[in-house]
Scaffold this motif. Sequence first.
Motif, PDB file in Angstrom:
ATOM      1  N   ARG A   1     -22.600 -70.584 -40.593  1.00  0.00           N
ATOM      2  CA  ARG A   1     -21.504 -70.244 -40.377  1.00  0.00           C
ATOM      3  C   ARG A   1     -20.237 -70.643 -41.398  1.00  0.00           C
ATOM      4  NH1 ARG A   1     -18.460 -68.372 -34.834  1.00  0.00           N
ATOM      5  NH2 ARG A   1     -19.334 -67.013 -34.217  1.00  0.00           N
TER       6      ARG A   1
ATOM      7  N   SER B   1     -23.348 -65.195 -31.076  1.00  0.00           N
ATOM      8  CA  SER B   1     -24.646 -64.419 -30.606  1.00  0.00           C
ATOM      9  C   SER B   1     -25.392 -65.185 -32.059  1.00  0.00           C
ATOM     10  CB  SER B   1     -24.425 -62.920 -31.906  1.00  0.00           C
ATOM     11  OG  SER B   1     -23.877 -62.811 -33.078  1.00  0.00           O
TER      12      SER B   1
ATOM     13  N   ASN C   1     -27.539 -65.473 -33.937  1.00  0.00           N
ATOM     14  CA  ASN C   1     -27.693 -64.912 -35.888  1.00  0.00           C
ATOM     15  C   ASN C   1     -27.165 -65.386 -36.968  1.00  0.00           C
ATOM     16  OD1 ASN C   1     -25.624 -62.819 -34.491  1.00  0.00           O
ATOM     17  ND2 ASN C   1     -25.671 -62.694 -36.508  1.00  0.00           N
TER      18      ASN C   1
ATOM     19  N   SER D   1     -27.665 -58.643 -35.238  1.00  0.00           N
ATOM     20  CA  SER D   1     -27.272 -59.709 -34.080  1.00  0.00           C
ATOM     21  C   SER D   1     -28.215 -59.444 -33.297  1.00  0.00           C
ATOM     22  CB  SER D   1     -25.840 -59.331 -33.178  1.00  0.00           C
ATOM     23  OG  SER D   1     -24.741 -58.967 -33.428  1.00  0.00           O
TER      24      SER D   1
ATOM     25  N   GLU E   1     -21.904 -56.693 -28.767  1.00  0.00           N
ATOM     26  CA  GLU E   1     -21.233 -57.446 -28.403  1.00  0.00           C
ATOM     27  C   GLU E   1     -20.230 -57.744 -27.490  1.00  0.00           C
ATOM     28  OE1 GLU E   1     -21.885 -57.408 -31.553  1.00  0.00           O
ATOM     29  OE2 GLU E   1     -22.467 -59.402 -32.687  1.00  0.00           O
TER      30      GLU E   1
HETATM   31 MG    MG Z   1     -21.114 -62.325 -34.197  1.00  0.00          MG
END
Ligand code: MG
Length: 319
Positions: A58, A144, A146, A152, A181
């Motif tokens: 991220r 999530s 991923n 996802s 989600e």
């Molecule tokens: Mg996400």
Amino acid sequence: MDSKTTERLAATAAGIARAAEILSSGGLVAFPTETVYGLGADAGNGTAVAKVYAAKDRPAFNPLIVHFADIATVQKHVEWTAEAATLAAAFWPGPLTLVLPLRPDHGISSLVTAGQPSLAVRVPSHPIARQLLSAAALPVAAPSANPSGRISPTTADHVLNALGGRIDAVLDGGPCTVGLESTILSLADPTAVLLRQGGLPQEELEAALGYPLRLAAQDAPVTAPGQLRSHYAPRAPVRLNARHAKKGEVFLGFGACDGELNLSAQGSLVEAAANLFDHLHRLDRLGQPIAIAAIPDHGLGRAINDRLRRAAAPRDEEI
Ligand code: MG
Ligand code: TXA
């Protein structure tokens, strides 16, 4: 990051116990929820949470949703409101996330909230998720499961294909039933705001609340400049890429160096991310200009540098 063997755990009593043990010892476990597979970590353990950002690659510290086994445990961490009670009674356990003000002594890592005074909380309905949350007896932060920017995961295979070798285990509970989600609703301000459309339809929320919802600009970053800048910007000036402190400055180091504080003496970006907000707060209390060592601009270093640039931005550019 280092490659590791990712265990695939069956959704049996033994598999759930093993997953709970990994979470308790600061590891990463992907687990099924009714929405998508989440990548879980102990929300009170900053280093474990930093590993989530690293595993997902991220680029920025978006705040994470924290998952709980039941409403009573949620209430220990956030300020409960009448609307929260109404919505929790109607929709929990289920695909609704509520953003509520943090309580004092909440025990949640500031990396989970990205330094904000609110927390996104959810009680998932998936039976395996609930058993895991009860067994671990921890607040579990879980985005999530991923890599950032990718689709996802709704099966254990999706998780293994994308994150195998980067996480400790995946608890295989079969395909997710909702596959979208959770819907995110903020109750942190006087009017409720729908932050993300998701697995619980807007109309159902409006019917329960009895009024139409205000919508946040979709896809607007939560961590918009100005919204969070005051959390990253110490009161004193900040100088980046410093080799050492000049007269009157305090020094925040990285790697082998002298200084008031060090983000990671051994040069670990995971450890540095876990320490970042806390160390900035601590240096800010000293009230002197802050010089900060250069941080490698890869992996978690990109997110750290993003926050440090905000901290060092000229204050007259604040929004
Ligand atoms: Mg996400
Ligand atoms: O269904 C789901 O919600 C899944 C499963 C695993 O539970 N989790 C999930 O997490 O989608 P994630 O990290 O992809 O989404 C987290 C989002 C943030 O990007 C932000 O939009 C919002 O939740 N969020 C989290 N904490 C917040 C806060 N304190 N204030 C406002 N928004 C917040």
